[in-house]
Design an enzyme around this catalytic site. Structure first.
Site, PDB file in Angstrom:
ATOM      1  N   TYR A  81       0.850  -1.191   0.000  1.00 59.82           N
ATOM      2  CA  TYR A  81       0.000   0.000   0.000  1.00 59.82           C
ATOM      3  C   TYR A  81       0.889   1.245   0.000  1.00 59.82           C
ATOM      4  O   TYR A  81       1.960   1.278   0.629  1.00 59.82           O
ATOM      5  CB  TYR A  81      -0.853   0.042   1.258  1.00 59.82           C
ATOM      6  CG  TYR A  81      -2.238  -0.540   1.160  1.00 59.82           C
ATOM      7  CD1 TYR A  81      -3.028  -0.337   0.039  1.00 59.82           C
ATOM      8  CD2 TYR A  81      -2.773  -1.264   2.219  1.00 59.82           C
ATOM      9  CE1 TYR A  81      -4.307  -0.855  -0.039  1.00 59.82           C
ATOM     10  CE2 TYR A  81      -4.058  -1.783   2.163  1.00 59.82           C
ATOM     11  CZ  TYR A  81      -4.820  -1.574   1.028  1.00 59.82           C
ATOM     12  OH  TYR A  81      -6.087  -2.083   0.964  1.00 59.82           O
ATOM     13  N   ASN A 125      -7.868   2.483   3.148  1.00 57.12           N
ATOM     14  CA  ASN A 125      -8.390   1.949   4.406  1.00 57.12           C
ATOM     15  C   ASN A 125      -7.212   1.605   5.323  1.00 57.12           C
ATOM     16  O   ASN A 125      -6.664   2.487   5.954  1.00 57.12           O
ATOM     17  CB  ASN A 125      -9.301   0.746   4.174  1.00 57.12           C
ATOM     18  CG  ASN A 125     -10.350   0.610   5.263  1.00 57.12           C
ATOM     19  OD1 ASN A 125     -11.244   1.450   5.337  1.00 57.12           O
ATOM     20  ND2 ASN A 125     -10.269  -0.416   6.081  1.00 57.12           N
ATOM     21  N   ALA A 126      -6.844   0.324   5.432  1.00 55.30           N
ATOM     22  CA  ALA A 126      -5.574  -0.105   6.049  1.00 55.30           C
ATOM     23  C   ALA A 126      -5.414   0.299   7.507  1.00 55.30           C
ATOM     24  O   ALA A 126      -4.313   0.255   8.038  1.00 55.30           O
ATOM     25  CB  ALA A 126      -4.381   0.427   5.238  1.00 55.30           C
ATOM     26  N   GLU A 127      -6.516   0.709   8.167  1.00 53.86           N
ATOM     27  CA  GLU A 127      -6.444   1.125   9.564  1.00 53.86           C
ATOM     28  C   GLU A 127      -5.448   2.268   9.768  1.00 53.86           C
ATOM     29  O   GLU A 127      -4.735   2.320  10.772  1.00 53.86           O
ATOM     30  CB  GLU A 127      -6.120  -0.058  10.501  1.00 53.86           C
ATOM     31  CG  GLU A 127      -7.220  -1.075  10.611  1.00 53.86           C
ATOM     32  CD  GLU A 127      -7.332  -1.974   9.389  1.00 53.86           C
ATOM     33  OE1 GLU A 127      -8.410  -1.973   8.748  1.00 53.86           O
ATOM     34  OE2 GLU A 127      -6.354  -2.665   9.062  1.00 53.86           O
ATOM     35  N   ASN A 185      -9.935   0.732  -3.207  1.00 56.32           N
ATOM     36  CA  ASN A 185      -9.920  -0.425  -2.320  1.00 56.32           C
ATOM     37  C   ASN A 185     -11.277  -0.567  -1.655  1.00 56.32           C
ATOM     38  O   ASN A 185     -11.760   0.382  -1.034  1.00 56.32           O
ATOM     39  CB  ASN A 185      -8.840  -0.270  -1.247  1.00 56.32           C
ATOM     40  CG  ASN A 185      -8.736  -1.498  -0.368  1.00 56.32           C
ATOM     41  OD1 ASN A 185      -8.428  -2.578  -0.865  1.00 56.32           O
ATOM     42  ND2 ASN A 185      -8.993  -1.350   0.917  1.00 56.32           N
ATOM     43  N   GLU A 186     -11.886  -1.723  -1.820  1.00 57.98           N
ATOM     44  CA  GLU A 186     -13.128  -2.052  -1.127  1.00 57.98           C
ATOM     45  C   GLU A 186     -14.208  -1.001  -1.349  1.00 57.98           C
ATOM     46  O   GLU A 186     -14.907  -0.589  -0.423  1.00 57.98           O
ATOM     47  CB  GLU A 186     -12.861  -2.234   0.369  1.00 57.98           C
ATOM     48  CG  GLU A 186     -11.863  -3.344   0.667  1.00 57.98           C
ATOM     49  CD  GLU A 186     -11.574  -3.519   2.141  1.00 57.98           C
ATOM     50  OE1 GLU A 186     -11.122  -4.612   2.532  1.00 57.98           O
ATOM     51  OE2 GLU A 186     -11.810  -2.553   2.912  1.00 57.98           O
ATOM     52  N   TYR A 240     -11.516 -12.430   5.377  1.00 60.53           N
ATOM     53  CA  TYR A 240     -10.838 -12.751   6.636  1.00 60.53           C
ATOM     54  C   TYR A 240     -11.671 -13.788   7.386  1.00 60.53           C
ATOM     55  O   TYR A 240     -12.275 -13.490   8.424  1.00 60.53           O
ATOM     56  CB  TYR A 240     -10.656 -11.473   7.464  1.00 60.53           C
ATOM     57  CG  TYR A 240      -9.712 -10.497   6.815  1.00 60.53           C
ATOM     58  CD1 TYR A 240      -8.376 -10.470   7.178  1.00 60.53           C
ATOM     59  CD2 TYR A 240     -10.142  -9.632   5.814  1.00 60.53           C
ATOM     60  CE1 TYR A 240      -7.496  -9.585   6.576  1.00 60.53           C
ATOM     61  CE2 TYR A 240      -9.261  -8.752   5.197  1.00 60.53           C
ATOM     62  CZ  TYR A 240      -7.943  -8.732   5.581  1.00 60.53           C
ATOM     63  OH  TYR A 240      -7.066  -7.868   4.987  1.00 60.53           O
ATOM     64  N   GLU A 280      -6.580  -9.721  -0.525  1.00 64.23           N
ATOM     65  CA  GLU A 280      -6.270  -9.753   0.904  1.00 64.23           C
ATOM     66  C   GLU A 280      -6.924 -10.990   1.484  1.00 64.23           C
ATOM     67  O   GLU A 280      -8.146 -11.121   1.432  1.00 64.23           O
ATOM     68  CB  GLU A 280      -6.807  -8.520   1.643  1.00 64.23           C
ATOM     69  CG  GLU A 280      -6.197  -7.196   1.266  1.00 64.23           C
ATOM     70  CD  GLU A 280      -6.823  -6.036   2.047  1.00 64.23           C
ATOM     71  OE1 GLU A 280      -7.419  -6.301   3.122  1.00 64.23           O
ATOM     72  OE2 GLU A 280      -6.739  -4.900   1.574  1.00 64.23           O
ATOM     73  N   TYR A 347      -0.477  -7.443  14.228  1.00 65.03           N
ATOM     74  CA  TYR A 347      -1.477  -8.165  13.430  1.00 65.03           C
ATOM     75  C   TYR A 347      -1.467  -9.679  13.653  1.00 65.03           C
ATOM     76  O   TYR A 347      -2.243 -10.401  13.055  1.00 65.03           O
ATOM     77  CB  TYR A 347      -1.276  -7.861  11.939  1.00 65.03           C
ATOM     78  CG  TYR A 347      -2.576  -7.714  11.169  1.00 65.03           C
ATOM     79  CD1 TYR A 347      -3.284  -6.527  11.208  1.00 65.03           C
ATOM     80  CD2 TYR A 347      -3.089  -8.758  10.407  1.00 65.03           C
ATOM     81  CE1 TYR A 347      -4.468  -6.370  10.502  1.00 65.03           C
ATOM     82  CE2 TYR A 347      -4.284  -8.611   9.705  1.00 65.03           C
ATOM     83  CZ  TYR A 347      -4.960  -7.414   9.747  1.00 65.03           C
ATOM     84  OH  TYR A 347      -6.135  -7.266   9.053  1.00 65.03           O
TER      85      TYR A 347
END
Length: 939
Positions: A81, A125-127, A185-186, A240, A280, A347
């Site tokens: 990313y 996104n990616a927190e 993304n998403e 996930y 992902e 993670y």
């Protein structure tokens, strides 16, 4: 089949070298695809990728460490990313130097021999703060992730900058190893404005010279943005399904693996004419403020058993492009984390935050090397239904239509069972019919092969997993493995009876009807040499699981022993190995006959030839030396928060006089706009000083603080209270209202307010959530006039080396108290624990010297105890936020490069509280030391 532009490039191929230089322009090559897989220059390539975010490791020298570890552990690609907000403090201003040098990370990926999946957003996104948007985007009128003109103009800025870098590193250009490019993304909204938006991004990328295939990552397997007709070349999705640990922070019962490909009706089935592509797939999960501290637990829940069951189920489902999120999570340092996470982004990944390999990394190596050794796996169709002898077992069956190689994935039925089951299943191939017996014990799966040609050999079937197949000189070498003490059965085809020599271990052989059968128990390492029989010589290395974990393969070289072998390169008769040892380790090598000398990290190794013909070090490779860490006992101390005093000079502060805002949290009608972003203060703490005349019995403050954010207030220099947003949930409150009782009589008053902004919301719902106000939103003081101050310079940041995310608006930050060169000799001396805290912020500074032995990689951290909250600055770099009474994080990894392992270091802690929270202690912690590593310049 679709074709991407021809390019002048040698496809990355690594017959011996673990880390080749970037490919040189030489011959025309292509990236093409069909429903089965990507093809690079016509060769089917199974993409086995791991997610890595360079912005979460602010030490470029260590990017090479992570990338080499990935390559050595079986990955052939890395997904990256790119965070827009990390590079752009102000509209039109971009920085790609220092820790933001993305040219450097892409070059390192090519040097490590990894393909790159580039994911530049603009939304990721990616927190991360705002989902990757820069702070200045929060003030735009146009809705993000739509075709709004001002938003598209902003994304054009970003794409112009980042596309130029990515284009320079494309495989199709002959100048790098980027093979795929993600737009957005998403994006779950699918209206006409989103179609226009994605088409705009696609067209901009192509105009900027992006020639590799373009894709979008579909959250939740909705079948959104599927080609043809969509603005992308390939359909990709994420998932996930592995679940999370229990609330008591134990792994709990496993989840069942889904069929998201040819054996199911979701995921890749939405796009039957493109490769199965999971952009992902869960390699862990993130933790939250006040959470259980679940990363070690997630590493167990999604450990080796999970990887075999879920990832091999994906392989059976023909998902030939798999990317695992995360492979190295790293640290959301500074003000990088979104409100839903704290500083650690470990993670539970295969490589932990301190860059240490977890046991699950070895499983990724074994599967990844298999996929690279057996290209037939990249083109399969569903085979005939297999009925095993036990209903407690399920066997997927795939067949390559060209080679007729058969692949079987055996799992429990259901796949989340953890029983022990012995079973048989039928194999029927052109070689004949067979009924092998196997055992599944606990959470496990087995990926088995039949009717496979490799080198000069023909495998009828094996009940062992294949780790790697390679060729050295005129001899084939196969590494097989299985769970410890389980029996194995390998059958090979020979025109006539060969000679079988058991070099080590116990293996029984028999020959009948053109088939050589080997039976054994997986224990240690058995070695078998087979010659004659009408085929080339073959060496079989048959390992149990623990032994396979210690084995490494680089082209024609196989190595056993060290914790990590990074690279292997043959020059003349010398094999040069580099790697790490976490303890004294043996070294055994299977190499071409020309190799007679070996070096390890540049030093010659004294060798002997074993009875099995391998080369072995006469003495063990040395483990790491002891690293001594100093105590952090004496601190310089200074109280802060002078802004609380009535007499404080705020004349240079910005006047909060705006009357309109694009924030989604607007002030009451007729009141001034107070939200910090509107005044160019986007990260960290922000101060307000409000002046009003008249009496008041209470003060109400509505504020935006992000995750675990807070507000503190003083009236006429007297502390009146602190409020902290609620935590302990995956979706924390990000705004709140605090009401403080006061006794303000008639006359002039000054209200001083500090708001801690723990980052902006992500915009996953396409609802401009990132525009939610930060700082003060409104107050009950209708007639007050306000001044505001955040980080020094606002969008014109003063510390360009550390960037926009390093600093907020504390007085000490604005005046350099966090920097190593700050002169603190006039400050008082204190020790910890400090039992006399005062409301507001106080600073603690200390220096210490490290002397890590040469040739060592010591990963160090800081461990804090106590109930206070503190910003942790190491050599001026904000390495995270500690909130002792919220948690769960107490230890903060500090990467070498930020930390000087051979010199003086400075720690500065900005400790904030209401006067009741205390900082009990700070200690240096050795998170893991190895002898080896890579050169790491200071940042």
């Amino acid at each position: 089949m679709r074709r991407i532009l021809l390019a002048l490039l040698l496809v990355v191929a690594i017959p011996v070298m673990a880390a080749p230089t970037a490919p040189a322009a030489a011959a025309t090559h292509t990236i093409t695809w069909d429903k089965y897989s990507l093809m690079i220059d016509g060769g089917r390539t199974f993409i086995w990728s791991g997610e890595f975010h360079p912005f979460r490791l602010p030490s470029p020298g260590l990017w090479r460490d992570v990338l080499q570890k990935m390559k050595a552990n079986g990955y052939n690609a890395v997904s990256i990313y790119f965070d827009w907000g990390y590079h752009s403090p102000k509209s039109g201003v971009y920085d790609f130097t220092g820790v933001r040098n993305m040219d450097q990370v892409l070059t390192m990926a090519a040097e490590a021999g990894l393909y790159v999946i580039a994911r530049p957003g603009p939304y990721i996104n990616a927190e991360v703060d705002s989902g990757g948007y820069p702070g200045w985007l929060t003030t735009q009128a146009g809705k993000a992730r739509t075709a709004a003109a001002d938003y598209l103009a902003a994304t054009d800025q970003w794409q112009t900058q980042i596309d130029a870098i990515i284009a320079r590193h494309q495989l199709t250009n002959g100048t790098g190893t980027v093979i795929l490019y993600q737009i957005e993304n998403e994006l779950a909204a699918t209206g006409s404005t989103q179609l226009t938006y994605l088409t705009h991004l696609r067209d901009k990328a192509r105009a900027d010279g992006i020639t590799v295939p373009i894709f979008h990552n579909d959250k939740g397997r909705n079948g959104f943005w599927v080609p043809p007709g969509g603005p992308v070349d390939l359909y990709a999705f994420d998932g996930y399904p592995g679940g999370t640990c229990t609330t008591s922070n134990t792994p709990g019962s496993p989840s069942a693996a889904p069929d998201w490909g040819i054996w199911g009706t979701a995921g890749a089935s939405a796009s039957p004419n493109t490769p199965g592509f999971v952009a992902e797939f869960g390699g862990g999960w993130f933790d939250y403020w006040g959470g259980p501290g679940s990363y070690p637990c997630m590493a167990q829940r999604e450990g080796p058993g999970y990887e075999r069951v879920f990832y091999e189920t994906n392989i059976a489902n023909r998902l030939t492009i798999q990317n695992f999120y995360m492979t190295f999570g790293g640290t959301s340092w500074g003000w990088l984390p979104a409100p839903v996470v704290y500083s650690s982004y470990d993670y539970g990944a295969a490589i932990d935050e301190a860059r240490r390999p977890r046991p699950k990394l070895a499983t990724m190596k074994q599967i990844g090397l298999f996929l690279q050794s057996v290209p037939s796996i990249a083109k399969v169709d569903k085979g005939a239904t297999i009925t095993p002898s036990s209903t407690a077992v399920k066997v997927y069956h795939d067949v390559n239509p060209d080679t007729q190689a058969h692949f079987y994935v055996a799992t429990h039925n259901p796949s989340n069972a953890t029983t022990t089951n012995t079973f048989t299943f039928p194999i029927s191939t052109p070689d004949g019919s067979f009924t092998p017996s196997l055992t599944l014990a606990g959470q496990d799966a087995k990926l088995l092969v039949a009717n496979l040609g490799f080198g000069g050999q023909h495998l009828v079937y094996s009940t062992s997993d294949i780790m790697s197949l390679t060729r050295r000189d005129a001899t084939d070498l196969a590494v097989l493995y299985g769970r410890s003490n389980e029996t194995g059965d390998t059958v090979l085809s020979y025109p006539s009876q060969p000679t079988v020599t058991v070099l080590a271990g116990t293996v029984t052989s028999s020959y009948s009807g053109g088939r050589l059968r080997l039976t054994y128990t997986h224990s240690g390492l058995a070695q078998v040499r087979i010659t004659g029989g009408g085929r080339d010589p073959l060496t079989l290395l048959i390992a149990n699981q623990a032994t396979a974990d210690s084995m490494w393969q680089f082209g024609s070289v196989v190595v056993r022993g060290p914790q990590l072998v990074r690279t292997a390169a043959i020059t003349g008769s010398t094999l040069a190995l580099t790697g790490d040892t976490a303890a004294a380790a043996s070294l055994e090598i299977w190499a071409p006959a020309a190799v007679t000398a070996v070096t390890w990290n540049g030093a010659p190794v004294t060798l002997r030839t074993t009875s099995a013909g391998s080369l072995a070090a006469v003495t063990q490779l040395a483990g790491p030396s002891t690293v001594s860490l100093p105590a952090l006992s004496t601190w310089r101390f200074s109280a802060e928060s002078p802004e609380a005093a009535v007499s404080f000079d705020d004349s240079a502060w910005a006047a909060a006089t705006k009357t309109t805002t694009n924030s989604t949290t607007k002030p009451p009608a007729g009141r001034p706009v107070l939200t910090a972003d509107d005044y160019g203060f986007h990260h960290g703490d922000v101060w307000y000083r409000g002046r009003f005349t008249g009496s008041a019995s209470s003060v109400g403050l509505t504020y935006g603080g992000g995750g675990a954010g807070m507000v503190q207030a003083w009236l006429d220099g007297t502390f009146i209270g602190q409020s902290t947003l609620a935590t302990g949930t995956t979706t924390p409150a990000t705004t709140g209202t605090a009401t403080f009782p006061v006794s303000a009589g008639s006359g002039a008053h000054v209200l001083s307010v500090m708001v801690r902004n723990d980052s902006h919301n992500e915009d996953g719902g396409v609802n401009d959530a990132h525009k939610e106000g930060r700082g003060l939103i409104s107050t009950t003081l209708a007639t007050a006039t306000w001044k505001i101050q955040g980080n020094a310079g606002g969008e014109n940041i003063t510390d360009t080396a550390r960037g926009a995310l390093n600093n907020g608006g504390l007085f000490g930050e604005r005046n350099g108290w966090h920097l190593p060169a700050f002169a603190d000799s006039g400050w008082a001396t204190r020790t910890l624990p400090d039992t006399n805290p005062t409301p507001g912020t106080a600073w603690y500074r200390t220096q210490f010297t490290l002397n890590v032995p040469a040739g060592h990689d010591a990963s160090l951290g800081l461990t804090l105890t106590g109930t206070a909250r503190a910003l942790i600055f190491v050599n001026g770099w904000n390495m995270g936020q500690y909130i002792g009474n919220v948690g769960p994080q107490h230890t903060f990894a500090v990467p070498n490069g930020v930390l000087n392992p051979n010199g003086t270091n400075t720690i500065a802690l900005a400790v904030t509280g209401s006067g009741t929270q205390t900082l009990s202690g700070v200690t240096l912690t050795n998170l893991g030391t190895v002898r080896g590593g890579v050169p790491v310049p200071l940042v």
